[in-house]
Design a protein around this motif. Structure first.
Motif, short mmCIF file in Angstrom:
data_model
loop_
_atom_site.label_atom_id
_atom_site.label_comp_id
_atom_site.label_asym_id
_atom_site.label_seq_id
_atom_site.Cartn_x
_atom_site.Cartn_y
_atom_site.Cartn_z
N PRO A 9 -2.28 -2.30 18.45
CA PRO A 9 -1.28 -2.44 17.45
C PRO A 9 0.15 -2.19 17.95
CG PRO A 9 -2.87 -0.82 16.82
CD PRO A 9 -3.11 -1.31 18.07
N ARG A 10 1.18 -2.86 17.27
CA ARG A 10 2.62 -2.68 17.72
C ARG A 10 2.92 -1.30 17.42
NH1 ARG A 10 5.61 -7.87 17.95
NH2 ARG A 10 7.55 -6.27 17.87
N LEU A 11 4.16 -0.74 18.18
CA LEU A 11 4.31 0.58 18.22
C LEU A 11 4.47 1.03 16.68
CD1 LEU A 11 5.41 3.15 19.78
CD2 LEU A 11 7.65 2.25 19.56
N LEU A 12 5.17 0.32 15.91
CA LEU A 12 5.67 1.06 14.47
C LEU A 12 4.21 1.15 13.66
CD1 LEU A 12 9.01 -0.55 13.67
CD2 LEU A 12 8.44 1.63 14.42
N GLU A 13 3.44 0.24 13.88
CA GLU A 13 1.95 0.37 13.16
C GLU A 13 1.40 1.27 13.91
OE1 GLU A 13 -0.62 -0.12 10.43
OE2 GLU A 13 1.52 -1.22 10.60
N GLN A 14 1.31 1.86 15.07
CA GLN A 14 0.81 2.80 15.82
C GLN A 14 1.25 4.28 15.19
OE1 GLN A 14 0.54 2.91 20.03
NE2 GLN A 14 0.81 0.74 20.08
N VAL A 15 2.71 4.19 15.15
CA VAL A 15 3.34 5.48 14.14
C VAL A 15 2.84 5.53 12.76
CG1 VAL A 15 5.40 6.50 13.54
CG2 VAL A 15 5.51 5.23 15.67
N ARG A 16 2.72 4.35 12.17
CA ARG A 16 2.30 4.55 10.74
C ARG A 16 0.81 5.10 10.80
NH1 ARG A 16 4.31 1.88 6.40
NH2 ARG A 16 5.47 0.47 7.79
N GLN A 17 -0.06 4.42 11.33
CA GLN A 17 -1.52 4.96 11.56
C GLN A 17 -1.66 6.43 12.01
OE1 GLN A 17 -3.31 2.38 14.27
NE2 GLN A 17 -3.38 0.64 12.95
N SER A 18 -0.59 6.89 12.78
CA SER A 18 -0.68 8.40 13.35
C SER A 18 -0.34 9.09 12.15
CB SER A 18 0.05 8.35 14.54
OG SER A 18 0.29 9.84 14.83
N LEU A 19 0.71 8.91 11.45
CA LEU A 19 1.25 9.63 10.35
C LEU A 19 0.24 9.82 9.20
CD1 LEU A 19 4.85 8.14 10.41
CD2 LEU A 19 4.20 10.58 10.52
N ARG A 20 -0.53 8.75 8.97
CA ARG A 20 -1.64 8.54 7.85
C ARG A 20 -2.61 9.52 8.51
NH1 ARG A 20 -1.05 2.52 5.32
NH2 ARG A 20 1.31 2.75 4.65
N LEU A 21 -3.08 9.47 9.42
CA LEU A 21 -4.15 10.28 10.00
C LEU A 21 -3.88 11.62 9.68
CD1 LEU A 21 -6.70 10.05 11.60
CD2 LEU A 21 -5.52 10.23 13.83
N ARG A 22 -2.73 12.01 10.03
CA ARG A 22 -2.13 13.48 9.87
C ARG A 22 -1.80 13.97 8.39
NH1 ARG A 22 -1.21 11.92 14.93
NH2 ARG A 22 -1.89 13.46 16.61
N HIS A 23 -1.84 12.68 7.57
CA HIS A 23 -1.60 12.94 6.09
C HIS A 23 -0.37 13.42 5.82
CE1 HIS A 23 -6.10 12.85 5.60
NE2 HIS A 23 -6.10 13.77 6.52
N TYR A 24 0.76 12.80 6.63
CA TYR A 24 1.91 12.81 6.08
C TYR A 24 2.48 12.22 4.88
CZ TYR A 24 3.72 15.13 10.62
OH TYR A 24 4.04 15.64 11.78
N SER A 25 3.30 12.50 4.12
CA SER A 25 3.54 11.66 2.85
C SER A 25 4.24 10.10 3.26
CB SER A 25 4.81 12.45 1.91
OG SER A 25 6.09 12.33 2.72
N TYR A 26 4.08 9.42 2.06
CA TYR A 26 4.54 8.16 2.38
C TYR A 26 6.05 8.04 2.54
CZ TYR A 26 5.80 3.14 1.14
OH TYR A 26 6.19 1.96 1.24
N ARG A 27 6.93 8.75 1.98
CA ARG A 27 8.19 8.92 2.15
C ARG A 27 8.66 9.50 3.30
NH1 ARG A 27 11.99 8.58 -2.06
NH2 ARG A 27 13.33 10.14 -1.27
N THR A 28 7.85 10.36 3.96
CA THR A 28 8.19 10.79 5.28
C THR A 28 7.80 9.71 6.21
OG1 THR A 28 7.54 13.22 4.96
CG2 THR A 28 7.37 12.54 7.27
N GLU A 29 6.62 8.94 6.04
CA GLU A 29 6.43 7.86 6.90
C GLU A 29 7.52 6.95 6.92
OE1 GLU A 29 3.23 4.13 6.05
OE2 GLU A 29 2.34 6.26 6.02
N GLU A 30 8.20 6.58 5.79
CA GLU A 30 9.03 5.32 5.63
C GLU A 30 10.45 6.02 6.39
OE1 GLU A 30 8.73 2.26 4.51
OE2 GLU A 30 6.66 2.86 4.77
N GLN A 31 10.61 7.28 6.35
CA GLN A 31 11.75 7.98 7.07
C GLN A 31 11.83 7.79 8.59
OE1 GLN A 31 14.70 8.74 5.49
NE2 GLN A 31 14.04 7.83 3.73
N TYR A 32 10.53 8.27 8.98
CA TYR A 32 10.41 8.23 10.37
C TYR A 32 10.45 7.01 10.96
CZ TYR A 32 9.00 13.40 10.68
OH TYR A 32 8.93 14.65 11.00
N LEU A 33 9.73 5.92 10.42
CA LEU A 33 9.64 4.41 10.77
C LEU A 33 11.16 3.99 10.83
CD1 LEU A 33 6.42 3.16 9.04
CD2 LEU A 33 6.98 3.54 11.38
N GLY A 34 11.87 4.35 9.98
CA GLY A 34 13.32 4.03 9.78
C GLY A 34 14.17 4.59 10.85
#
Length: 129
Positions: A9-34
């Motif tokens: 997977p592309r880098l940002l998708e890897q980040v998204r998967q990693s954040l979800r695996l660690r149960h980060y909130s959706y808002r944190t996920e969006e902020q980190y990706l940004g």
């Protein structure tokens, strides 16, 4: 996708998967990706794997100096980039000690002296001064 990474997977998708695996909130996920997107664009779309502490420091310094962001905003950007390097790219960045820290707002306590308090209270109806 870059050659040699077929099926990965592309880098940002890897980040998204990693954040979800660690149960980060959706808002944190969006902020980190940004923040990670902004970091990549700041460095002319270079892959973070090709960069390191110097480029992270340059980005964070630019936020503080040119962008004049609040300290909490700079801290969030730093947390996103540290997450990227530590948990997705499996690289520990050396301590980022050359960062120009965004200034925290100065909070001046507002306290009236006893005399000022008496003067205010004396102006209230029904006060006995």
């Amino acid at each position: 996708m870059p050659h040699g990474d077929a099926g990965k997977p592309r880098l940002l998708e890897q980040v998204r998967q990693s954040l979800r695996l660690r149960h980060y909130s959706y808002r944190t996920e969006e902020q980190y990706l940004g923040w990670i997107r902004r970091f990549i664009l700041f460095h002319d779309k270079r892959h973070p794997r090709e960069m390191g502490a110097a480029q992270v420091e340059a980005f964070l310094n630019d936020l503080a100096v040119r962008g004049q962001v609040a300290a909490a905003t700079q801290n969030q950007a730093m947390a996103a980039l540290l997450y990227l390097y530590r948990h997705v790219l499996n690289q520990d960045l050396p301590w980022l000690n050359k960062i120009v820290r965004a200034q925290r707002p100065r909070r001046v306590p507002l306290v009236l002296s006893r005399e000022e308090t008496r003067a205010v209270l004396a102006q209230l109806p029904g006060s006995t001064g």
